[in-house]
Scaffold this motif. Structure first.
Motif, PDB file in Angstrom:
ATOM      1  N   VAL A 259       2.772 -19.773  10.096  1.00 48.74           N
ATOM      2  CA  VAL A 259       2.127 -18.597  10.687  1.00 48.74           C
ATOM      3  C   VAL A 259       0.866 -18.241   9.904  1.00 48.74           C
ATOM      4  CG1 VAL A 259       2.374 -16.118  11.091  1.00 48.74           C
ATOM      5  CG2 VAL A 259       4.199 -17.680  11.767  1.00 48.74           C
ATOM      6  N   LEU A 260       0.968 -18.230   8.577  1.00 50.81           N
ATOM      7  CA  LEU A 260      -0.212 -17.923   7.757  1.00 50.81           C
ATOM      8  C   LEU A 260      -1.331 -18.921   8.019  1.00 50.81           C
ATOM      9  CD1 LEU A 260       1.336 -16.977   4.310  1.00 50.81           C
ATOM     10  CD2 LEU A 260       0.205 -15.469   5.943  1.00 50.81           C
ATOM     11  N   HIS A 261      -0.969 -20.186   8.111  1.00 53.11           N
ATOM     12  CA  HIS A 261      -1.964 -21.230   8.353  1.00 53.11           C
ATOM     13  C   HIS A 261      -2.620 -21.060   9.725  1.00 53.11           C
ATOM     14  CE1 HIS A 261      -3.831 -25.147   7.959  1.00 53.11           C
ATOM     15  NE2 HIS A 261      -3.395 -25.433   9.168  1.00 53.11           N
ATOM     16  N   LEU A 262      -1.808 -20.822  10.743  1.00 53.47           N
ATOM     17  CA  LEU A 262      -2.332 -20.705  12.105  1.00 53.47           C
ATOM     18  C   LEU A 262      -3.169 -19.446  12.313  1.00 53.47           C
ATOM     19  CD1 LEU A 262       0.785 -21.922  14.101  1.00 53.47           C
ATOM     20  CD2 LEU A 262      -1.399 -23.122  13.861  1.00 53.47           C
ATOM     21  N   LEU A 263      -2.828 -18.382  11.608  1.00 49.91           N
ATOM     22  CA  LEU A 263      -3.519 -17.101  11.808  1.00 49.91           C
ATOM     23  C   LEU A 263      -4.458 -16.742  10.655  1.00 49.91           C
ATOM     24  CD1 LEU A 263      -0.536 -14.995  13.220  1.00 49.91           C
ATOM     25  CD2 LEU A 263      -2.294 -16.261  14.496  1.00 49.91           C
ATOM     26  N   SER A 264      -4.820 -17.714   9.848  1.00 53.47           N
ATOM     27  CA  SER A 264      -5.588 -17.422   8.634  1.00 53.47           C
ATOM     28  C   SER A 264      -6.949 -16.792   8.899  1.00 53.47           C
ATOM     29  CB  SER A 264      -5.761 -18.690   7.801  1.00 53.47           C
ATOM     30  OG  SER A 264      -6.482 -19.660   8.543  1.00 53.47           O
ATOM     31  N   ASP A 265      -7.498 -16.954  10.099  1.00 52.87           N
ATOM     32  CA  ASP A 265      -8.801 -16.362  10.387  1.00 52.87           C
ATOM     33  C   ASP A 265      -8.707 -14.928  10.902  1.00 52.87           C
ATOM     34  OD1 ASP A 265      -7.598 -17.139  12.769  1.00 52.87           O
ATOM     35  OD2 ASP A 265      -9.485 -17.698  13.729  1.00 52.87           O
ATOM     36  N   ARG A 266      -7.492 -14.429  11.083  1.00 54.31           N
ATOM     37  CA  ARG A 266      -7.304 -13.054  11.556  1.00 54.31           C
ATOM     38  C   ARG A 266      -7.513 -12.084  10.397  1.00 54.31           C
ATOM     39  NH1 ARG A 266      -4.990 -12.185  16.850  1.00 54.31           N
ATOM     40  NH2 ARG A 266      -5.031 -10.104  15.961  1.00 54.31           N
TER      41      ARG A 266
ATOM     42  N   SER B 272      -6.060 -12.117   6.448  1.00 54.63           N
ATOM     43  CA  SER B 272      -6.974 -12.361   5.347  1.00 54.63           C
ATOM     44  C   SER B 272      -7.087 -11.170   4.380  1.00 54.63           C
ATOM     45  CB  SER B 272      -8.359 -12.754   5.879  1.00 54.63           C
ATOM     46  OG  SER B 272      -8.890 -11.710   6.665  1.00 54.63           O
ATOM     47  N   ASP B 273      -6.418 -10.058   4.680  1.00 52.78           N
ATOM     48  CA  ASP B 273      -6.391  -8.918   3.770  1.00 52.78           C
ATOM     49  C   ASP B 273      -5.796  -9.361   2.436  1.00 52.78           C
ATOM     50  OD1 ASP B 273      -6.355  -5.929   3.176  1.00 52.78           O
ATOM     51  OD2 ASP B 273      -4.238  -6.482   2.915  1.00 52.78           O
ATOM     52  N   ALA B 274      -6.554  -9.200   1.358  1.00 53.56           N
ATOM     53  CA  ALA B 274      -6.159  -9.730   0.051  1.00 53.56           C
ATOM     54  C   ALA B 274      -4.820  -9.181  -0.435  1.00 53.56           C
ATOM     55  CB  ALA B 274      -7.246  -9.451  -0.976  1.00 53.56           C
TER      56      ALA B 274
ATOM     57  N   GLY C 182       1.964 -14.444  -0.336  1.00 50.68           N
ATOM     58  CA  GLY C 182       1.842 -15.597  -1.235  1.00 50.68           C
ATOM     59  C   GLY C 182       2.838 -15.527  -2.383  1.00 50.68           C
ATOM     60  N   ALA C 183       3.023 -14.342  -2.945  1.00 52.75           N
ATOM     61  CA  ALA C 183       3.981 -14.177  -4.036  1.00 52.75           C
ATOM     62  C   ALA C 183       5.406 -14.434  -3.559  1.00 52.75           C
ATOM     63  CB  ALA C 183       3.868 -12.769  -4.626  1.00 52.75           C
ATOM     64  N   ALA C 184       5.719 -13.976  -2.353  1.00 50.64           N
ATOM     65  CA  ALA C 184       7.058 -14.221  -1.802  1.00 50.64           C
ATOM     66  C   ALA C 184       7.282 -15.709  -1.565  1.00 50.64           C
ATOM     67  CB  ALA C 184       7.236 -13.440  -0.503  1.00 50.64           C
ATOM     68  N   LEU C 185       6.284 -16.390  -1.029  1.00 51.44           N
ATOM     69  CA  LEU C 185       6.406 -17.837  -0.808  1.00 51.44           C
ATOM     70  C   LEU C 185       6.543 -18.582  -2.132  1.00 51.44           C
ATOM     71  CD1 LEU C 185       3.850 -18.460   2.072  1.00 51.44           C
ATOM     72  CD2 LEU C 185       6.329 -18.794   2.171  1.00 51.44           C
TER      73      LEU C 185
END
Length: 149
Positions: A9-16, A20-22, A29-32
């Motif tokens: 999901v992150l990969h597919l929606l990375s441009d949203r 992209s909110d840091a 990212g920390a959870a993954l």
């Protein structure tokens, strides 16, 4: 599998903008990262008979860092990406009979294993990594066996 799905999901929606909110991306990212570290520390390869739990862990360790490259260091404690792939290919040969049926003798487990191995193969193909002919043949046999069930 949850980490793989989230990474997809992150990969597919990375441009949203929402993705992209840091701050938000940092929490995900920390959870993954924590999830991958847990899988590395608790890889289910010491069971009496390794099964689809081990395959799921290996697939996660292969796929998640591919989709979220910043997470590659989280699996750095293993000998390397090739070793994860090789372990996965070893399990494909060991857990799937030459006729394509899963050793577990269960149609749902067969289908789960088929989905896991296919996901790893497709992600590798997208990266330009080719599986050996014997592994592709075994995967093909799994599809044929699944169609008969």
């Amino acid at each position: 599998l949850r980490a793989v799905n989230l990474a997809q999901v992150l990969h597919l929606l990375s441009d949203r903008p929402e993705v992209s909110d840091a701050a938000w991306a940092g929490r995900i990212g920390a959870a993954l990262k924590a999830h991958l570290e847990h899988v590395v520390a608790h890889l289910e390869d010491d069971q009496a008979v390794p099964n689809n739990h081990l395959v799921a862990g290996l697939v996660g360790l292969l796929v998640v860092p591919t989709l979220v490259p910043a997470l590659r260091p989280a699996v750095a404690t293993l000998p390397g990406e090739t070793s994860i792939r090789q372990r996965l290919l070893t399990e494909l040969e060991g857990q799937v009979h030459p006729d394509g049926l899963s050793f577990e003798g269960s149609v749902p487990y067969h289908r789960l294993s088929l989905e896991l191995f296919t996901l790893a193969c497709v992600v590798d193909l997208a990266r330009g990594v080719r599986w050996p002919a014997a592994a592709k043949a075994r995967l093909s046999q799994m599809f044929q066996a699944g169609a008969r069930r």
